[in-house]
Design a protein around this motif. Structure first.
Motif, mmCIF file in Angstrom:
data_model
loop_
_atom_site.group_PDB
_atom_site.id
_atom_site.type_symbol
_atom_site.label_atom_id
_atom_site.label_comp_id
_atom_site.label_asym_id
_atom_site.label_seq_id
_atom_site.Cartn_x
_atom_site.Cartn_y
_atom_site.Cartn_z
ATOM 1 N N THR A 78 -6.006 -8.184 3.668
ATOM 2 C CA THR A 78 -5.970 -7.295 4.832
ATOM 3 C C THR A 78 -4.533 -7.148 5.296
ATOM 4 N N ASN A 79 -4.199 -5.956 5.793
ATOM 5 C CA ASN A 79 -2.868 -5.787 6.396
ATOM 6 C C ASN A 79 -3.006 -5.463 7.888
ATOM 7 N N LYS A 80 -4.152 -5.884 8.437
ATOM 8 C CA LYS A 80 -4.374 -5.702 9.890
ATOM 9 C C LYS A 80 -4.793 -7.046 10.494
ATOM 10 N N THR A 141 5.234 -7.151 -2.845
ATOM 11 C CA THR A 141 5.262 -5.903 -2.089
ATOM 12 C C THR A 141 5.755 -4.793 -2.995
ATOM 13 N N ILE A 142 5.023 -3.688 -3.025
ATOM 14 C CA ILE A 142 5.515 -2.571 -3.835
ATOM 15 C C ILE A 142 6.843 -2.073 -3.273
ATOM 16 N N ASP A 143 7.089 -2.312 -1.978
ATOM 17 C CA ASP A 143 8.288 -1.764 -1.328
ATOM 18 C C ASP A 143 9.571 -2.479 -1.760
ATOM 19 N N ASN A 144 9.453 -3.703 -2.249
ATOM 20 C CA ASN A 144 10.594 -4.544 -2.677
ATOM 21 C C ASN A 144 11.626 -4.743 -1.571
ATOM 22 N N VAL A 184 6.801 9.448 -2.363
ATOM 23 C CA VAL A 184 6.373 8.105 -2.774
ATOM 24 C C VAL A 184 6.411 7.141 -1.589
ATOM 25 N N MET A 185 5.752 6.000 -1.750
ATOM 26 C CA MET A 185 5.699 4.984 -0.684
ATOM 27 C C MET A 185 6.993 4.161 -0.643
ATOM 28 N N GLY A 186 6.948 3.104 0.122
ATOM 29 C CA GLY A 186 8.115 2.215 0.217
ATOM 30 C C GLY A 186 8.413 1.738 1.627
ATOM 31 N N ARG A 187 7.581 2.179 2.579
ATOM 32 C CA ARG A 187 7.850 1.933 4.004
ATOM 33 C C ARG A 187 9.299 2.272 4.321
ATOM 34 N N ASP A 188 10.059 1.383 4.948
ATOM 35 C CA ASP A 188 11.371 1.799 5.447
ATOM 36 C C ASP A 188 12.488 1.693 4.412
ATOM 37 N N ALA A 237 11.243 9.496 -0.423
ATOM 38 C CA ALA A 237 10.590 8.288 0.094
ATOM 39 C C ALA A 237 9.884 8.617 1.405
ATOM 40 N N GLU A 238 8.739 7.987 1.624
ATOM 41 C CA GLU A 238 7.891 8.347 2.764
ATOM 42 C C GLU A 238 8.560 8.193 4.127
ATOM 43 N N ALA A 239 9.560 7.306 4.242
ATOM 44 C CA ALA A 239 10.174 7.062 5.557
ATOM 45 C C ALA A 239 11.344 7.993 5.853
ATOM 46 N N GLY A 284 0.854 8.479 -2.699
ATOM 47 C CA GLY A 284 -0.004 7.598 -1.902
ATOM 48 C C GLY A 284 -0.406 6.307 -2.586
ATOM 49 N N HIS A 285 -1.656 5.920 -2.349
ATOM 50 C CA HIS A 285 -2.103 4.585 -2.755
ATOM 51 C C HIS A 285 -2.253 4.425 -4.261
ATOM 52 N N ILE A 286 -2.121 5.517 -5.007
ATOM 53 C CA ILE A 286 -2.147 5.403 -6.475
ATOM 54 C C ILE A 286 -1.063 4.419 -6.934
ATOM 55 N N GLN A 287 0.019 4.338 -6.154
ATOM 56 C CA GLN A 287 1.116 3.416 -6.513
ATOM 57 C C GLN A 287 0.735 1.952 -6.376
ATOM 58 N N ARG A 288 -0.326 1.685 -5.632
ATOM 59 C CA ARG A 288 -0.707 0.280 -5.428
ATOM 60 C C ARG A 288 -1.641 -0.208 -6.529
ATOM 61 N N GLY A 289 -2.221 0.750 -7.279
ATOM 62 C CA GLY A 289 -3.084 0.355 -8.384
ATOM 63 C C GLY A 289 -2.296 0.413 -9.672
HETATM 64 O O1 F6P Z 1 3.750 -2.005 2.309
HETATM 65 C C1 F6P Z 1 3.033 -1.445 1.253
HETATM 66 C C2 F6P Z 1 2.580 -0.049 1.586
HETATM 67 O O2 F6P Z 1 1.906 0.466 0.461
HETATM 68 C C3 F6P Z 1 3.688 0.902 2.043
HETATM 69 O O3 F6P Z 1 4.489 1.364 0.975
HETATM 70 C C4 F6P Z 1 2.875 1.954 2.756
HETATM 71 O O4 F6P Z 1 3.635 2.608 3.740
HETATM 72 C C5 F6P Z 1 1.783 1.130 3.397
HETATM 73 O O5 F6P Z 1 1.659 -0.078 2.658
HETATM 74 C C6 F6P Z 1 0.443 1.813 3.450
HETATM 75 O O6 F6P Z 1 -0.426 1.007 4.174
HETATM 76 P P1 F6P Z 1 -1.987 1.271 4.282
HETATM 77 O O7 F6P Z 1 -2.603 0.733 3.022
HETATM 78 O O8 F6P Z 1 -2.400 0.526 5.472
HETATM 79 O O9 F6P Z 1 -2.176 2.755 4.379
#
Ligand code: F6P
Length: 362
Positions: A78-80, A141-144, A184-188, A237-239, A284-289
């Protein structure tokens, strides 16, 4: 002689490819190396908040050959729900940290390995200090963006997925004379955009660490046209913010922003500035899989083995890390303090500039 008999293992924060490979490595090292039992805690610390507790003994017999290759986490995550300010149904926040510590005691664990990014490791460390729990961290973390390690689990696979997306966009861009924008993702941090942009042949890379100007992007696209190129690839990058300095996304109830949508803004602005036909893909979340890359699997195996060895040596409050071709360990406190943004004068930015890639700043 180590007094350890039984250790806990949890994955926390956003999932990524390679987590299952870490789980497998920890269980193999703990079992083969030390004869310990490993208890997998479900859904990060959330598994210690429910009664009965959500946890299970992990043994080698449960593992099929598939685990090494599978994205996601079989333990759940969980990230919450920060346990120190847990969101309650009535909108209030409650400190539930003591319940988690009691859950840990109930499982009779001698130590815990937590696999997480900076936010999760900070929470786990606070819990460990409050409950006097021996803790070792493994970075993912995918964001590194974690400090003090050159590599975090999941980043390499995310870069591969984003690179492959550019590979898929290039032929259709060329077939239709289009500018393709990939968000693409990466947060900040702009690590995914930077690495995938170079590897995937982007013409423009936009990252939050380097301010851009749409006119400069338009000049790059015009220059490509003059060279006879009929398409362009832009990765963002998303940020990255709008020209007015606004982040794009949804504001979270807890504050901060869930990024998403800057690609559409950039695509629209490029179309206005160049007249080019523009299309936008938000990855989006395709990068996490994705199937974990060999590099993510190697890191997962190295980190998992070293984390168990740290527990055997009684060296706690440390995070395993990768530095200079070897696995090392650093204080968790240092790793979470040292945020790792893209170095604007670093080797990869210089490489990109050397290739003529525009950051939209010149
Ligand atoms: O920190 C990993 C990450 O995939 C970020 O790159 C992205 O901004 C965020 O999590 C997305 O979070 P959630 O899965 O809550 O939408």
């Amino acid at each position: 002689m180590s007094q350890i008999r039984r250790i806990g293992l949890l994955t926390s924060g956003g999932d990524c490819a390679g987590l299952n490979a870490v789980i497998r490595a920890v269980v193999q090292r703990a079992t083969y190396g030390y004869g310990w039992q490993v208890v997998g805690i479900h859904k990060g610390t959330a598994g210690l908040l429910t009664r009965p507790l959500e946890a299970q003994v992990l043994d080698l017999g449960q593992f099929t050959g598939g685990l090494l290759r599978m994205a996601g986490t079989v333990l759940g995550t969980t990230n919450k729900g920060d346990p120190f300010a847990y969101p309650m149904p009535d909108g209030s926040r409650l400190d539930r940290s003591q319940e988690i510590i009691e859950g840990f005691r109930e499982l009779e664990l001698d130590a815990v390995i937590g696999i997480g990014g900076d936010g999760s490791l900070a929470i786990l460390r606070r819990l460990a200090q409050q409950g006097n729990i021996p803790l070792v961290g493994i970075p993912k973390t995918i964001d590194n963006d974690l400090g003090d390690t050159e590599v975090a689990i999941g980043h390499d696979t995310a870069v591969e997925v984003a690179t492959e997306a550019l590979d898929h966009l290039q032929p259709t861009a060329a077939s239709h004379d289009r500018v393709m924008v990939l968000e693409v993702m990466g947060r900040d941090a702009g690590h995914i955009a930077l690495s995938a942009g170079i590897a995937g042949g982007a013409d423009v890379i936009l990252i939050p660490e380097i301010a851009y100007d749409v006119e400069a992007i338009a000049r790059k696209i015009d220059a490509l046209r003059r060279q006879g190129r009929n398409f362009a690839l832009v990765i963002v990058a998303e940020a990255v913010q709008t020209e007015d300095g606004e982040p794009v996304g949804e504001v979270k109830a807890s504050g901060g922003v869930n990024y998403g949508g800057i690609g559409h803004y950039i695509g629209r602005r490029i179309a206005e500035a160049t007249g080019a036909e523009t299309r936008v893909t938000v990855l989006g979340h395709i990068q996490r899989g994705g199937t974990p890359t060999p590099r993510d699997r190697l890191m997962a195996c190295s980190f998992g083995v070293h984390a168990v060895d740290l527990i055997a040596e009684g060296r706690y409050d440390r995070m395993v890390a990768w530095s200079g071709r070897r696995v090392i360990d650093v204080p968790i406190a240092d790793a979470i303090r040292a945020y790792h943004a893209v170095e604007v004068d670093g080797a990869l930015v210089r490489t990109a500039r050397g290739l003529g890639i525009s950051f939209g700043d010149a």
